[in-house]
Design an enzyme around this catalytic site. Sequence first.
Site, PDB file in Angstrom:
ATOM      1  N   HIS A 183      37.598  32.170  33.569  1.00  0.00           N
ATOM      2  CA  HIS A 183      38.020  33.563  33.438  1.00  0.00           C
ATOM      3  C   HIS A 183      36.953  34.375  32.693  1.00  0.00           C
ATOM      4  CE1 HIS A 183      41.204  36.728  32.938  1.00  0.00           C
ATOM      5  NE2 HIS A 183      40.405  37.059  31.933  1.00  0.00           N
ATOM      6  N   GLU A 184      36.489  33.841  31.562  1.00  0.00           N
ATOM      7  CA  GLU A 184      35.511  34.589  30.759  1.00  0.00           C
ATOM      8  C   GLU A 184      34.156  34.651  31.450  1.00  0.00           C
ATOM      9  OE1 GLU A 184      36.833  36.239  28.552  1.00  0.00           O
ATOM     10  OE2 GLU A 184      38.699  35.120  28.334  1.00  0.00           O
TER      11      GLU A 184
END
Length: 821
Positions: free
Chosen positions: A479-480
């Site tokens: 996600h990051e």
Amino acid sequence: MDVKLDPSRDDLPLMANTSHVLVKHYVLDLDVDFGSRVIEGTIVLFFGDGNRLNKQTSSTQETFQMESEEDRKLRTTEPCHVPEMDASTSSPQMGYSEFAVCGKGDQDAFDNDGNHDNREHASEISSSKYCRDTGNHGREDFLLVLDCCDLSVLKVEEVDVAAVPGLERFTKAPKLAASPEKLRREIVRDLVALPADGWREQLDCYTRCSQAPGCGELFFDTDNWSLRIRKMGARTAADFPRAIRIWYKTKPEGQSVTWTSDQSGRPCVYTMGSPINNRALFPCQEPPVAMSTWQATVRAAASSVVLMSGENSAKPTPLREGCTSWYYYVTMPMPASTFTIAVGYWTEMKPKTSPSDDLVSECPLLPVKTDFRSADTCSHVEYPCRFQNAAAATQETIPHRVFAPLCLEAACQEALLWLVPPCLSAAYSVLGTHPFSRLDILIVPANFASLGMASPHIIFLSQSTLTGRSHLCGTRLCHEIAHAWFGLAIGARDWTEEWLSEGFATHLEDVFWAEAQQLPPHEALEQQELRACLRWRRLQDELRNSPEEMQVLRPNKEETGLVSASGASVVKYGLNPEKGFMQVHYLKGYFLLRFLARALGKDIYFSSLRKFVHLFHGKLILSQDFLQMLLENIPEDKRLGLSVENIVRDWLECSGIPKALREEREAEDCAPSGLARRVGAEVAKWIRVNRRPGKRKRGKREAAFEKLSPDQIILLLECLLEQKTLSPQTLQRLQQTYGLQEQDAEVRHRWCELVVKHKYAKAYEQVERFLQEDQAMGVYLYGELMLSEDARQQQLARRCFERVREHMDRASAQVVSEMLF
């Protein structure tokens, strides 16, 4: 949930008048002092022209835009600061040795509040003339407005860049023909316009200019949200100095800076960047359009480590008095809100492998090219762009480091270090060139209010991601990493369109994670369908428990992207404490992208996504930019009635659940995917077990339960949460069957909900541990404990809060305090 929203409390003001001047580069020179919990030093701002064409007019009223009524309501002006007016109007140059070493500076020149003590001189000059009317009514001087909050501003001065020798090699300013003021402006104008292939020389010039002497203090005053600066006689933005130095220090309670202790009990500080972004770290221009570059020298205790948003992997330079200095720089223009810093006693975690297996994390930085441009030039402002670098285009992984307190070394070895290369490689396989040249990953302290946060060149991860199996750590890391493209390399022009960042990252985390695991297509699809099922349940719950106004992905509607004549704006609901805990922009954004991918087909969708990245990296966008590009190359007969207008209307500008999504989920519920279907069978077994909680009857076989993945266990526990009662025996067996206390934080969160709902006292200790060690996810549990109206549970909640409140994230502490008291 009927909640009255108050714009004066809920909306975050962006005060900077970016239409008149834009900061092109920041040079920070700072000292970090853990003892006083203060960061102090200087920041030099180099300005270019504003966001609109600089119109020269004879009327100052036309050049300077009057502040709005809303701006005046937001401000409570503090006393004005009037510079000394001597014959030279210059201030002594304060060097590093004269001002501060490791945060211990000479404060004799400042009053007890940290403000410049110029009251003797103020008695000779009418301070009200310069400061009472900051709206500029009847004034002729241009007013520079910077976003600023919770800072002690000590002095502001113009920088004499003309005193720096050797700049004539890079600038065109004719020294003999220009007045000193014009010469200084032209030097900075030429400096900020240097071509991308001269970025090293440009950084060197910025450094030398930032160390030039001052040539006159400037008038300034502060209010709740801004710093306002004037120069007498500078009647238009074009007349205002193009380089200014601000002496300032942060306040321990400043909302952009978190002072706390790490998991080893040692002091540290990091910036969260929200809810008020970086204005309590340094005075800046916060509207997204104010994209700039920066460089920073940060001094801290010799044994500490300074991590920052920077293209270089900085190494410490020893200084006297037990300090070290760290230097970072960025050449890609980005909003000031993306700047991040963390200082603490971290240790670099290295995989325990042979040197030959450790090539990824130890590979050198790419060789610098003298010319980053190619025939297919990017359409963003010129900078050394990796998308134009042939070597970067073939780099599947980028150099990376992992930092954490030494006590977490074993957890990092087991859960994180081995995941970074495949997750980076997976992102590359989907989207292509990594936008940034390197990556640091930091395991932040327990009070961090999220599972992760991405900034240029650095990712913060919660310690909660290190527990259990690799699943949560891998998905959150993906996600990051996705934010490098969506949120950083491509940013939203209006911050209310958060789905452009969080929706994309949520959608791509599943794609990256499946690729990182090298799952066959059918297994990847099943895993993604299961996660869609979980998010659907979460979205429904969120929409039932949030104000309708805050469920809209594009709350400004037709005014999205519009700003005032000065360039100021507001972020709708940006200060609402509930906003940070809402997932609507993640979840609805995810389902919109999933809907588009399914409607257009995987191949077309991801091909369009790569094209979008190529066209828009380095730029700011609105929703319609993405939607128009996505649909424009699709034949009309294959669009299935999709248009930008109906997508905006049905998905982005309405609350609740879009009709297309409801129909899709109803069909999915009728024929669930294989993984979800198997969970349904397990739920049925547990319900049967719960009906006969006593000893197993003679001749009856004990139920055999299948092994489940973390996502399947989450779905199982959520389904069991819907049961009115579960016996203590059932709960005990649940815990033993799946080893729930050893699972990842998301599984344990659902388990704690079951414990609270059914008052399973044997597991209260696990709830206490969760509230203390998994603060990023524990806020909701406090509410459940208080709603139970059980005295023991309420006592547990208050006891845990008292233990952690001193170091707890401010927004989280505020929300929990309102629940408890």
